[in-house]
Motif scaffolding. Structure first.
Motif, PDB file in Angstrom:
ATOM      1  N   ILE A 223       0.820  -1.220   0.000  1.00 59.92           N
ATOM      2  CA  ILE A 223       0.000   0.000   0.000  1.00 59.92           C
ATOM      3  C   ILE A 223       0.852   1.268   0.000  1.00 59.92           C
ATOM      4  O   ILE A 223       0.339   2.362  -0.214  1.00 59.92           O
ATOM      5  N   GLY A 254      -3.289   3.604  -0.333  1.00 58.64           N
ATOM      6  CA  GLY A 254      -3.857   2.295  -0.588  1.00 58.64           C
ATOM      7  C   GLY A 254      -5.024   2.027   0.334  1.00 58.64           C
ATOM      8  O   GLY A 254      -5.484   2.909   1.069  1.00 58.64           O
ATOM      9  N   ASN A 276      -3.724  -1.709  -3.771  1.00 60.75           N
ATOM     10  CA  ASN A 276      -3.113  -0.469  -4.233  1.00 60.75           C
ATOM     11  C   ASN A 276      -3.280  -0.370  -5.741  1.00 60.75           C
ATOM     12  O   ASN A 276      -3.581  -1.371  -6.410  1.00 60.75           O
TER      13      ASN A 276
END
Length: 706
Positions: A223, A254, A276
């Protein structure tokens, strides 16, 4: 699981423009050679196909350019020059290759959950990892060239792929592509980067410049993976892709999502799916262990949906390209599956029963087997080896002699026990009728048997041993119950395109032949000595590379004295050996009978004698001269044919047929007498009779063979 040394660490010679490059390594020095065209080649990276053959060569170095202003020479860094006349790069053929594809194929096949592969952004980084004893690979045209086609070789990989990104935007795109493709295939992955704040730092910088270890690479959380350019994260939250997922909360750029995968059948109460969006690709990672493909399937999506984006035409084009690549992959896999099913239907999908992985427990408890003999003292059962020798040294005759003894179940050379077995012999040249006539005569004259009693099958056909036709022959041989396979001669069956002097290509090919025949069966090849090679009876004299290292058992022969075709006598020195330590060194004399011009072959009874090798009995090499052991063999054969013998009568016949003097005959007779092989019945009487003390039942003499 540690890696062996890298894909290629050998000298690479004969590069065009007289360049010679030595790959770097702790035991080698680096050579820089200036090319006439203005290039300095410092490194050569050899890309190989899965079968180990060279695909293309990529150079790293500098280009020399002269400044038009002040005349000074300037060097520009040249990362990937592939325009070489020798092994050139072909985009259509080679764009799907990863560096070290031959090593990767073997690694994937033997991989387990502890195996680690480093996926990096260049050959330099791959070599750095290899130097540390780790498997590593990279795409051929830089980070941006990574594709699903290249990574297809890893589909069955059981270990962990560590994606090492360079600390820049190309490195981030490379990592995003890698984990998207790997996740779609169900291959475990993680992302790492150099422990450095320097822009663009890579694996080599991490190891060589900063002095860190591989274990010090820094984890990159999915992320937090992002490009330097701005993204409209708020707009991405409205994406149809995220709409199908149960988003819990946003973390940085994310999201954490309640995972719908199979590891959370009772619901994912603590969100474990990281999501993400990087460079037009959705990236997923389940911390609970679900595979990406299973997560997508749970919400009626597939891996192509990972490339869904709300933005530019460029990303949409990339998505279309990836969908086309996916269809291409399916086409290739479908074709491969179809070919496998056709081979299975034809019964050609033979699996070597000895192809297995031995565990530490297996190794600890394995018991050494005693030698199971095919021909006692000469050839162990299930051994793969070669009968080799000089031209016209009767190699095929020796093969026939062994094959008949085994297939008839009679003692070899009248003395050595055999394992009565079915034999399948492939003959690649010559008139079959001549060979069949010789086999019939040898069975009758030497073994006193009818050839019809032999468990012998012969196919007179030459083909490449890597072909489906040869695989069909091996199926035919197994269906016939053959435990022994013989090829006469090896060059009739070698696959085309193999450099017979390249030990590595040749060794791989011979290994594939052993697998095709099966290590649960005996394999006997007939090969030739090099014309300009040593006269010694050793494996180095064989004509083609790698035969020596490959062979487990060997029988090598050369002429001991000039042949006497007028009477059909041929004297051979023979050396047999094995890596298990057994062996023989014999003087062999063949009697084929005189050559009949009308019949076009030797006529008369076939016989063979075998004596322990005695260097002192070799002939001087003059044309037509018979050696002392040849004279002894003649005397022994005369006894076998006549029983009781008068010495003077035998001497006159030998002098006439062998064209020798009385002294040579008397010396040979005296040697046999001293060795207690001949005995006079009534000493002192004129024309006293002599008898042979040791006599075989068949037309074979084998005195003193150890």
């Amino acid at each position: 699981m540690k890696a062996t040394p890298g894909p290629d660490r050998s000298k690479y010679g004969d590069i065009p423009a007289k360049v010679r490059v030595i790959t770097r390594g702790p035991w080698e020095r680096e050579t820089v050679v200036k090319l006439p065209s203005g290039f300095k080649a410092q490194r050569a990276y050899i890309y190989r196909n899965v079968d180990g053959s060279i695909a293309f060569v990529k150079f790293r170095g500098t280009r020399i350019e002269r400044s038009e202003v002040d005349g000074f020479e300037l060097e520009q860094k040249l990362k990937g020059w592939k325009e070489s006349a020798l092994h050139p790069y072909d985009k259509e053929k080679h764009s799907g290759l990863l560096y070290g594809a031959d090593v990767l194929a073997a690694m994937v096949e033997t991989s387990d959950t502890d195996t680690v592969l480093y996926l990096v952004g260049g050959e330099k980084d791959a070599e750095t990892a290899w130097d540390l004893g780790q498997f590593a690979t990279t795409p051929p045209n830089g980070e941006g060239s990574l594709s699903a086609e290249q990574l297809e070789i890893l589909r069955e990989f059981k270990g962990l792929v560590v994606v090492v990104r360079d600390k820049d935007d190309p490195g981030t795109k490379f990592a995003a592509n890698a984990v998207a493709f790997l996740g779609a295939m169900g291959v475990r992955w993680e992302i790492k980067e150099a422990k450095s704040d320097t822009e663009g730092a890579d694996l080599t910088d991490h190891i060589t410049e900063l002095g860190w270890e591989l274990e010090d690479l820094v984890d990159v959380d999915l992320i937090s993976l992002k490009l330097s350019k701005e993204r409209n994260v708020d707009d991405l939250e409205l994406s149809p892709f995220l709409a199908k997922l149960d988003v819990a909360f946003r973390v940085g750029e994310g999201w954490m999502v309640h995972c719908p995968g199979p590891m959370h059948k009772n619901g994912d109460k603590n969100p474990s799916l990281s999501v993400n969006h990087v460079d037009g690709k959705w990236l997923l990672f389940c911390h609970g262990g679900c595979e990406t493909k299973d997560v997508l399937a749970a919400v009626d999506m597939d891996w192509t949906d990972l490339f869904e984006s709300e933005i530019s035409e460029e990303v949409q084009r990339e998505k279309d390209i990836q969908r086309a690549a996916y269809k291409h992959e399916i086409g290739i896999l479908g074709k491969k599956l179809g070919e496998e099913r056709l081979r299975e239907a034809a019964g050609l999908n033979f699996e070597d029963p000895n192809n297995r992985m031995w565990s530490p427990g297996d190794i600890a408890t394995a018991q050494r087997k005693r030698i199971d003999w095919l021909v006692k003292g000469f050839w162990s059962d299930c051994s793969h080896g070669v009968i080799g020798g000089r031209e016209k040294s009767l190699k095929s005759y020796w093969l026939d002699l062994m094959v008949l003894a085994v297939s008839l179940g009679v003692k070899f050379l009248g003395q050595y026990e055999v394992k009565h077995s079915t034999v399948y012999m492939l003959i690649g040249e010559g008139d079959p009728s001549d060979r069949f006539e010789r086999l019939r005569r040898m069975a009758k004259d030497v073994y006193d048997k009818d050839i019809a009693e032999a468990k012998l099958y012969i196919r007179t056909r030459a083909c490449s041993w890597d072909s489906d036709e040869f695989a069909g022959f091996m199926k035919e041989s197994r269906d016939a119950g053959a435990q022994v396979v013989a090829l006469d001669s090896v060059y009739n069956y070698q696959p085309p395109g193999i450099d017979v002097q390249n030990m590595y290509e040749r060794g791989f090919a011979l290994g594939s032949l052993s697998q095709a025949v099966g290590t649960d069966r005996t394999l006997i090849l007939v090969d030739h000595f090099r014309k300009n090679g040593s006269a010694d009876l050793d494996l180095a004299s064989l004509a083609q590379a790698a035969m020596g290292p490959w062979a487990d058992t060997w029988v090598l022969m050369k002429h001991r004295a000039p042949a006497a075709p007028s009477i059909g006598q041929f004297e051979i020195e023979l050396s047999a050996g094995s890596r298990r330590g057994y062996g023989k060194h014999l003087d062999i004399t063949w009697y084929l009978g005189p050559f009949d011009d009308d019949e076009g072959c030797h006529t008369g009874e076939i016989a063979v004698t075998a004596l322990s090798h005695d260097p002192a009995t070799a002939s001087s090499g003059k044309a037509g001269e018979v050696s002392a052991s040849g004279i002894q063999a003649f005397i022994l054969k005369y006894f076998e044919e006549n029983g009781q013998v008068v010495k003077t009568q035998c001497r006159e016949i030998a002098k006439d047929q062998l064209d020798i003097g009385q002294r040579k005959f008397d010396d040979a007779w005296k040697r046999l007498e001293n060795e207690c092989r001949l005995k006079q019945i009534e000493p002192g009487k004129p024309r006293s009779m002599w008898v042979l003390l040791t006599q075989s039942k068949n037309k074979i003499s084998n005195f003193g063979g150890k």
